[in-house]
Design a protein around this motif. Structure first.
Motif, PDB file in Angstrom:
ATOM      1  N   VAL A 170       0.861  -1.190   0.000  1.00  0.00           N
ATOM      2  CA  VAL A 170       0.000   0.000   0.000  1.00  0.00           C
ATOM      3  C   VAL A 170       0.894   1.236   0.000  1.00  0.00           C
ATOM      4  O   VAL A 170       1.804   1.349   0.823  1.00  0.00           O
ATOM      5  N   SER A 171       0.642   2.124  -0.940  1.00  0.00           N
ATOM      6  CA  SER A 171       1.471   3.327  -1.053  1.00  0.00           C
ATOM      7  C   SER A 171       0.589   4.566  -0.955  1.00  0.00           C
ATOM      8  O   SER A 171      -0.435   4.656  -1.629  1.00  0.00           O
ATOM      9  N   ILE A 172       0.986   5.497  -0.088  1.00  0.00           N
ATOM     10  CA  ILE A 172       0.232   6.757   0.057  1.00  0.00           C
ATOM     11  C   ILE A 172       1.215   7.917  -0.044  1.00  0.00           C
ATOM     12  O   ILE A 172       2.190   7.982   0.707  1.00  0.00           O
ATOM     13  N   THR A 190      -7.750  10.498   7.569  1.00  0.00           N
ATOM     14  CA  THR A 190      -8.486   9.764   6.532  1.00  0.00           C
ATOM     15  C   THR A 190      -7.521   9.146   5.530  1.00  0.00           C
ATOM     16  O   THR A 190      -7.638   7.979   5.172  1.00  0.00           O
ATOM     17  N   MET A 191      -6.541   9.961   5.098  1.00  0.00           N
ATOM     18  CA  MET A 191      -5.644   9.477   4.042  1.00  0.00           C
ATOM     19  C   MET A 191      -4.691   8.396   4.532  1.00  0.00           C
ATOM     20  O   MET A 191      -4.336   7.487   3.785  1.00  0.00           O
ATOM     21  N   PHE A 206      -5.103   6.466   7.397  1.00  0.00           N
ATOM     22  CA  PHE A 206      -5.777   5.485   8.264  1.00  0.00           C
ATOM     23  C   PHE A 206      -5.223   5.549   9.700  1.00  0.00           C
ATOM     24  O   PHE A 206      -5.346   4.604  10.462  1.00  0.00           O
ATOM     25  N   PHE A 224       4.745   3.776   2.762  1.00  0.00           N
ATOM     26  CA  PHE A 224       4.700   2.604   1.878  1.00  0.00           C
ATOM     27  C   PHE A 224       4.724   1.362   2.763  1.00  0.00           C
ATOM     28  O   PHE A 224       5.644   1.176   3.557  1.00  0.00           O
TER      29      PHE A 224
END
Lengths: 234, 137
Positions: free
Chosen positions: A146-148, A168-169, A171, A188
């Protein structure tokens, strides 16, 4: 423990009369008392417990996390070392710190670099994926990378709206953000498996807006077999 | 027995990134453990069986599963990843299109067909079908 076991084993069948009085008495007490049963029970128990809690393997894992960090942030400059980190979390069903007890938690066991290695940031990761916290929890729950990128910079704007957007972005639990604003602007997560079973996750965080996903995937493919071999049975 | 070399697979083609469900700002990629790095095939002329092997980053215990009408597969005991597929191609008269269609159907018939690895192995087979089935020509 090995020495005690050796001494007791040697004297278990020895004849006390063949030794000087003081030594003979010791041998007699070994043969008649509780020493033999206690040593027989305690030796394997102590060995098993020491093996379970032996964390010498983490020195090697630390080197691997440093390798991931170096490859991911190659040619990037950071003001402080803690602005780019790689943390290994282990999944545990029970956790006795900070009033957590059972349900599934991702507990940090090792971190790259030399500074800010001690962290008590634990994320909930129960069977119910909706209750998982942070990128660590999402990675665990989804069993995927998972990448943000481009999280709000709370050092510039720490308003309630920005905090809510960050929560929100990422978690990340809002109550923790209110207590202490997190610094990472990109995250990441990579699931870690041992022998085909989920073991934990690795989370890479950076004070820059984006993490080089291609570099992460490349370096992780190289080190994953070694990492698994060190984590096996731990 | 004819055997191909290990063929490297392109991760971006067989396991592309995508926005996460319900969280479009996050990008998801299949777990690196689910993505095979290489694939190869071998063909036994006497039995008419093509074997396809996938290589992953970590070894695991395998179990045998029946593969639809055409053969069987070895899958990871815990992960359910496809490691080997044994596939009888006598009835397809060496027609690559028919072989590829039968592989598709067989993989989709496996239990845990929703596992991400199923789609990835299918993509890998579709991408490299020409090279893989060339051993049976």
């Amino acid at each position: 423990m090995w020495c005690a076991s050796l001494v007791v084993g040697s004297f278990a069948k020895a004849s006390p009369q063949k030794f000087p009085d003081a030594m003979g008495n010791v041998i007699r007490s070994i043969q008649t008392g509780w020493v033999i049963p206690v040593v027989l029970i305690a030796t394997p128990l102590v060995i098993a417990v020491r093996r379970k809690f032996d964390d010498s393997h983490l020195d090697s894992v630390h080197g691997l996390l440093d390798q991931i960090c170096d490859a991911t942030f190659k040619n990037e400059r950071f003001l402080h070392e803690q602005h780019r980190r790689v943390t290994l979390f282990r999944h545990q069903y029970f956790f006795f710190g900070k009033l957590h007890f059972w349900g599934g938690y991702l507990v940090p066991v090792e971190r790259s670099g030399e500074s800010t290695r001690k962290t008590d940031t634990v994320f909930a990761a129960p069977d119910n994926g909706e209750a998982c916290q942070g990128v660590a929890g999402m990675t665990w729950s989804r069993r995927r990378n998972v990448s943000i990128d481009s999280l709000p910079d709370l050092s510039v704007d720490n308003s309630e709206a920005a905090q809510q957007r960050y929560a929100t972005m990422s978690f990340y639990p809002i109550e923790r953000i209110k207590k202490k604003a997190p610094r990472p602007l990109s995250l990441f997560g990579i699931p870690v498996e041992v022998g085909g079973k989920k073991w934990g996750v690795i989370v890479i965080d950076s004070a820059h807006q984006k993490i080089n996903a291609r570099a992460v995937k490349q370096v992780f493919d190289n080190i994953a077999p070694t990492l698994s071999s060190y984590l096996k049975g731990k | 027995m004819a055997e191909s070399d290990w063929i490297p697979l392109n991760r971006e083609i067989i396991a592309p990134s995508a926005p996460a469900d319900g969280a479009a700002w996050a990008v998801e990629m299949p777990s690196p453990y689910d993505v095979p790095s290489h694939v190869r095939s071998s063909y036994c002329h006497s039995t008419g069986v093509v074997r396809i092997d996938f290589r992953y980053i970590e070894a695991e215990k395998l179990v045998l599963l029946k593969l639809g009408r055409y053969g069987h597969a070895m899958v990871g005991k815990s992960s359910r990843r496809i490691w080997k597929i044994d596939f009888n191609i006598h009835q397809f008269h060496r027609d690559r299109k028919q072989m590829a269609a039968a592989v598709d159907e067989s993989i989709e018939s496996l239990p845990h067909s929703e596992a991400p690895n199923r789609a990835i192995t299918l993509n890998a087979l579709r991408d490299k079908s020409e090279a893989l089935f060339a051993v049976a020509q």
